[in-house]
Design an enzyme around this catalytic site. Sequence first.
Site, PDB file in Angstrom:
ATOM      1  N   GLY A  50     -99.700  41.846 -59.560  1.00 33.33           N
ATOM      2  CA  GLY A  50    -100.923  43.183 -60.232  1.00 33.33           C
ATOM      3  C   GLY A  50    -100.008  44.974 -60.551  1.00 33.33           C
ATOM      4  O   GLY A  50     -99.393  45.344 -60.827  1.00 33.33           O
ATOM      5  N   ASP A  74    -110.234  43.748 -45.191  1.00 29.31           N
ATOM      6  CA  ASP A  74    -109.957  43.170 -46.834  1.00 29.31           C
ATOM      7  C   ASP A  74    -109.829  41.557 -46.780  1.00 29.31           C
ATOM      8  O   ASP A  74    -109.334  40.601 -47.475  1.00 29.31           O
ATOM      9  CB  ASP A  74    -108.825  43.500 -46.774  1.00 29.31           C
ATOM     10  CG  ASP A  74    -109.199  43.350 -48.904  1.00 29.31           C
ATOM     11  OD1 ASP A  74    -110.338  43.298 -49.246  1.00 29.31           O
ATOM     12  OD2 ASP A  74    -108.250  43.355 -49.495  1.00 29.31           O
ATOM     13  N   VAL A  86     -94.917  38.859 -56.191  1.00 31.05           N
ATOM     14  CA  VAL A  86     -94.819  38.307 -55.611  1.00 31.05           C
ATOM     15  C   VAL A  86     -93.713  37.433 -55.897  1.00 31.05           C
ATOM     16  O   VAL A  86     -93.974  36.638 -57.365  1.00 31.05           O
ATOM     17  CB  VAL A  86     -95.772  37.586 -54.838  1.00 31.05           C
ATOM     18  CG1 VAL A  86     -95.276  36.573 -53.988  1.00 31.05           C
ATOM     19  CG2 VAL A  86     -96.306  39.153 -53.691  1.00 31.05           C
ATOM     20  N   GLY A 142     -97.590  45.953 -57.598  1.00 32.54           N
ATOM     21  CA  GLY A 142     -96.459  44.670 -56.961  1.00 32.54           C
ATOM     22  C   GLY A 142     -96.011  43.097 -57.768  1.00 32.54           C
ATOM     23  O   GLY A 142     -97.465  43.586 -58.694  1.00 32.54           O
TER      24      GLY A 142
END
Length: 632
Positions: A20, A134, A25, A23
């Site tokens: 994103g 969220d 992963v 960050g």
Amino acid sequence: MRAGEELAGRYRLEAELGHGGTGEVWRAHDSALGRDVAVKVLLEFDASEELLGRFRREAEIGARLRHPGLTVVHDTGRHEKRLFIVMELLEGEDLARRIAAHPGGLPLPEVLDLGLQAAEALAAAHAQGVVHRDLKPANLFLLTEGRLKICDFGIARTADATAALTATGRVFGTPAYMAPEQWRGEQVDASCDMYALGGTLYALLTGTPPFPLGENAWVLMRLHLDETPAATDTVRADVPAPLAELVDELLSKEPGDRPDAPAVAERLRALLDPGAPLPPPRPGRPALLGRRAGPRPASAGRPAVTRRNLLLGGLAAAAGVAGGTYTVRLLTKDENRGGPAGDRSVVARHTDAVQSVVFSPDGRFLASGGGDREVRMWDMTADSGSASFPTRGAAVTCLAFSDDGTVLASAGPDRSITLSDVGRRSAKAQLWTSAGVMSVAFSPDGTLLADADDRVVRLWDLAAGTAAAVLRGHTAAVRSVAFSPDGGTLASGGEDGVVRLWDVAGRSAAATLTGHTAHVASVAFSPDGKTLASGSGDTTVRLWDVARRTAAAPLTGSNSPVRSVAFSQDGNYLASGGGRTVRLWEVVTRSAAPNFNGHTGAVTSVAFSPDGLHLASGSEDATVRVWRRPFP
């Protein structure tokens, strides 16, 4: 970041899984504990205090939460001033992708199962004082084994937090699933997660969120604050009225009108069990719209998930967190027994998912093993105290007694098999494999041990303590092995969806049985050796005529992948574990017999006692239950 880079001297990055604005992963390998993990890296060197706070809070909350439906955080650290979080590696797909693949909505049994799992996980988080804030389909991850995990607690907060993670003029959440109080920027509690769960159920049922995507934020805000979405049973005709009413209640504008997570779980559980009475609507809650009755959901299989699950990554993670102990305990008739008031079927409790249960050949002992790296042995005949076995240092994924009952084999993802002397409660030998082991089986004469070792089946000469043969042919990981009663044939089932038969004497392939449409998780021979049962991720059980290499119509009825199958000693009954139910069939007539319900997590293993009077089951709810057969 780049592949091959190593964080903190132990986490080697292998492949990027996603990224994103702030960050990434990565799939990584933990060299210290020999396991694959997921690493989330914050890319900004000089991140704002707000972003740093969110990142740290995700790590803190993930490390604190304990439930099979919540993602586990293993570690945190810094790499070149960048923060990173190490989490369990999940393989499967998120619910946003499943919804995209089913624009008209998912099958009702699957919606109910997924909703129940999400509600149970939320109940655990809320009980520990954590609000996600969220929740949405993209943050609900479905593993290939059928377990649902809630992910991404980046903007979660605890009930006792002194300050909320907010910023001036901003609210946090995903617009399509945000509760009205979040849009208004008010302090929120667990009820905002329930609104989001209602929106997620709506999307699972209809293929779209409650209000249309593509609208700008101001339009979406007005819709969530003032409008009522079309009722699910007007969008989709087969939605039963109680389910439509539940979704309506969850999407209530007022937080106090929404049911809490335990109540939602209870109502979904009742809808999954056609025989259970439905709980009444909440008192004083007027219906939002008129309802028309719909049929109860029929049994249907969950469609296969496309990506392969990492070999018991969750169990390996549990082993690494807890340290290097591994014990075997012999339970007395009173020790560690019990559950809800009056429930006497629970004979053992582990602290992590139970992966295997097995009776000794004489029926005296019932052994169980799981993610807590313990093997527990229940003495079915007498009180006997307890004892410890030597350290193994890894989770237990499978167990097997030798035919004479003197040796217990236990194995797991640490690439080893421990052979223990049952009488002395001590280890006598250890065999080292090339990969994690998912199944072990002794030959009837006690000279060989077979294991499911990645894509191969390995045969061990127990007298020599060496591998006697490696049987190749599966194109994906092998999940289960079983010897025929005469020891001449070995069966194996794998993630390639096939069952293979092997000539043990010739160390060669004898036949390939096809018909399942998903991985084969378990195989078992009938006592006379004429029939082979196989349970699959396609939610079916098949009975194969071993001589003819053919199968009758599959046995159906499970809403979830079948994890384990077992024959009674007389061959009259077959048991299978899948979802939260132990299912039974009469073998000759292939008709359904009484089922057993009581587990609150997926059933992973089933085993009949040699006298046929008892049936044991292990589950992801960390319990072992023993059921007495209520039929001849």
